[in-house]
Design an enzyme around this catalytic site. Structure first.
Site, PDB file in Angstrom:
ATOM      1  N   ASP A 163       0.858  -1.179   0.000  1.00  0.00           N
ATOM      2  CA  ASP A 163       0.000   0.000   0.000  1.00  0.00           C
ATOM      3  C   ASP A 163       0.898   1.233   0.000  1.00  0.00           C
ATOM      4  OD1 ASP A 163      -2.297   1.571   0.101  1.00  0.00           O
ATOM      5  OD2 ASP A 163      -3.282   0.217   1.514  1.00  0.00           O
ATOM      6  N   TRP A 164       0.312   2.378  -0.236  1.00  0.00           N
ATOM      7  CA  TRP A 164       1.094   3.578  -0.537  1.00  0.00           C
ATOM      8  C   TRP A 164       1.742   4.196   0.700  1.00  0.00           C
ATOM      9  CZ3 TRP A 164       0.100   1.080  -4.386  1.00  0.00           C
ATOM     10  CH2 TRP A 164      -0.004   1.544  -5.696  1.00  0.00           C
TER      11      TRP A 164
END
Length: 568
Positions: free
Chosen positions: A289-290
């Site tokens: 995920d970012w």
């Protein structure tokens, strides 16, 4: 160059290209960062594509279909001019519905507009989900988007969680059935040049957040399983693997009180290697995920790296731990120099680096990006938002509407209507719109599931906290209901608690992203509601707080249970 020969097997082309790549070219391949549209200047393109050898970009924003296609082609030309000509892969968060959250989704804009995933789950048709995914695939491909940062297949077992509107609801069987159709619609029976790769998320299931808080933020980092249902949350992913999902995204959360290390899933070797790679034999791309590695500012809000459980590690040490856990790509990051240093220092072997590089290149070849990287702007204008696509989306909006309580429906054409939250010009096509409740035969009020306002421009998009309407709002609505028969529609971006409002309403409708026209078509009998609740609606916040966060349908005596819905 053999890797440019489309007649060769993909494995041979990958081998040939890997042998030609420098360490820096390999490192750049493993970063999948954000790029805002309309396009930044040539200096940014030079820094990203030429300087850091990056070629995976998550597109935020957009423009017209022609503008998106032309911008895509311009960056592909830039990539083609690099030493090896590795094409760019563009990805996107969902962009076909009604919600806008820079960390999760975008408004439909020019694309066909559909109910959000809970609405698709409310309809419950795998055939319709596959039709939606196929339409979305064609619209994505037309503008050059080749990776979907979805589906999101977490189970909504903690009603307060702010990410419910990206899911198919609380039920593992329903989610499993629909996710298979979703992936097949985007990827096809076998991913190829006409397909869009799915980055299915959030492994191993992001629903059981402590107190319903979200792990985008430090106060929501803990994922808990008081009901002992860790395995239950894996079931939808088994369906995704069966459908051939090309990529997987682990979530930010850190498991607490399980057999696994208490670190974020992107750093968790027991989860990524033990479960994903070994137990499920997944050999696709694993992208974090970012923002797991470096701190950032998002919309002016300072955001520490989501390095939950490993906050004490340096960025390089975090990167090393994630790679050792089994990660291939780093989402939302643009720091390949750190990876280069880890390899040059001998902390990551070339063989381990090449393992991830091969997976990433294999997908680019499979998608046909090396052989046909450009799109046709004329075709983009024709395909995106095409009339039949828009019509299918509108029909899905009406079908998804869930009738929870009914008294006077359908309303009579020409009735005197007082509206709140409804465009009066649209309502005028159904009845006579009046200025006050006292003049009306019926009131139509659109509400949204309540939430607690949080500080910070970015966190404000994540609607968390209490599901109950404030007392002042309850009083206002009940006074209206005492004045005129009132139909209440509630936008369920997550479950809501509203027993007093439901009791006083003559009819109650739930929506998951539907236009005013779609709602009014149902209220005035021009279309039939078909929806069934994809998650239960609790009766009280006390019931929510007492329920185990990992157990679906765990609140006592719900106001409306999972699957509830009337047809008339």
């Amino acid at each position: 160059m053999n890797y440019k020969d489309p007649s060769l097997p993909t494995a041979a082309r990958v081998d040939d290209l890997v042998a030609r790549m420098t360490l820096r070219e390999k490192a750049g391949l493993l970063f999948h960062t954000i790029w805002f549209a309309p396009p930044p200047g040539a200096e940014t393109a030079e820094s990203m594509i030429d300087g850091r050898h990056m070629n995976h970009f998550n597109v935020l924003g957009g423009g017209s279909p022609r503008e998106m296609a032309e911008w895509h082609n311009a960056l592909q030309e830039r990539a083609a001019a690099t030493r090896l000509g590795i094409p760019v892969t563009f990805s996107t968060d969902p962009r076909h519905s009604f919600s806008s959250n820079p960390g999760a989704s975008m408004m439909a804009g020019a694309f066909s507009q559909w109910p959000e995933p809970p609405g698709l789950a409310a309809i419950g048709s795998a055939e319709l989900v596959r039709k939606f995914a196929d339409i979305a695939r064609r619209e994505y491909v037309a503008v050059g988007i080749r990776v979907a940062l979805h589906p999101q297949i977490d189970l909504v077992t903690e009603p307060r969680w702010s990410r419910a509107n990206g899911t198919f609801g609380q039920d593992a069987e329903l989610t499993s059935r629909l996710v298979r159709a979703y992936i097949l619609g985007f990827q096809g029976e076998r991913l190829g040049p006409g397909g869009v790769a799915c980055m299915t998320k959030h492994f191993p299931g992001g629903g059981p957040q402590k107190d319903g808080e979200d792990p985008h933020f430090a106060h929501g980092r803990e994922q808990v399983y008081p009901g002992g249902r860790f395995e239950h949350h894996l079931k939808p992913f088994e369906a995704a693997f069966d459908a051939g999902t090309s990529q997987i995204m682990p979530y930010y959360g850190m498991p607490v009180g399980t057999e696994h290390e208490e670190v974020g899933f992107g750093f968790n070797k027991g989860v990524i290697t033990g479960l994903l790679r070994e137990r499920y034999s997944f050999d696709g791309i694993v992208c974090t995920d970012w923002g797991l590695i470096t701190d950032a500012f998002i919309m002016g809000q300072e955001m520490p790296a989501r390095a939950w459980g490993v906050e004490h590690l340096t960025p390089a040490e975090r990167m090393l731990k994630a790679i050792e856990a089994g990660v291939d790509q780093f989402g939302g990051e643009a720091c390949p120099d750190l990876l280069v240093e880890l390899v040059e220092d001998g902390r990551i072997s070339t063989a381990r680096l090449d393992e991830s590089v091969r997976r990433v290149l294999r997908e680019k070849f499979t998608l046909g990006l090396f052989d046909a990287p450009f799109v046709d702007p004329d075709a983009a204008e024709e395909v995106v938002g095409r009339a039949d696509f828009a019509r299918a989306g509108f029909e899905a909006q009406t079908a998804s509407l869930t009738l929870l309580k009914n008294g006077p429906l359908p309303l009579a054409d020409g009735a005197r209507v007082y509206v709140e939250g409804v465009d009066a010009d649209v309502a005028a096509g159904y009845g006579k719109v009046v200025a006050t409740p006292e003049e009306a035969d019926v009131a139509v009020v659109r509400l949204a599931a309540p939430y607690e306002h949080r500080p910070g421009a970015f966190e404000a998009f994540f609607h968390s906290g209490s599901l109950a309407f404030p007392a002042a709002e309850i009083d206002r609505i009940t006074r209206l209901q005492a004045t005129v028969p009132t139909v209440v529609d509630v936008y369920l971006e997550r479950p809501a608690v509203f027993p007093e409002i439901a009791e006083g309403a003559v009819a109650v409708v739930a929506d998951y992203g539907a236009s005013d026209r779609a709602l009014l078509d149902v209220l005035f009998g021009r279309a039939e509601p078909q929806g069934r609740l994809p998650y239960e609606l609790p009766r009280s916040m006390a019931a929510v707080e007492a329920s185990p966060s990992d157990v679906p349908g765990g609140t006592a005596d719900p106001l409306y249970p999972f699957g509830h819905g009337l047809t008339s």
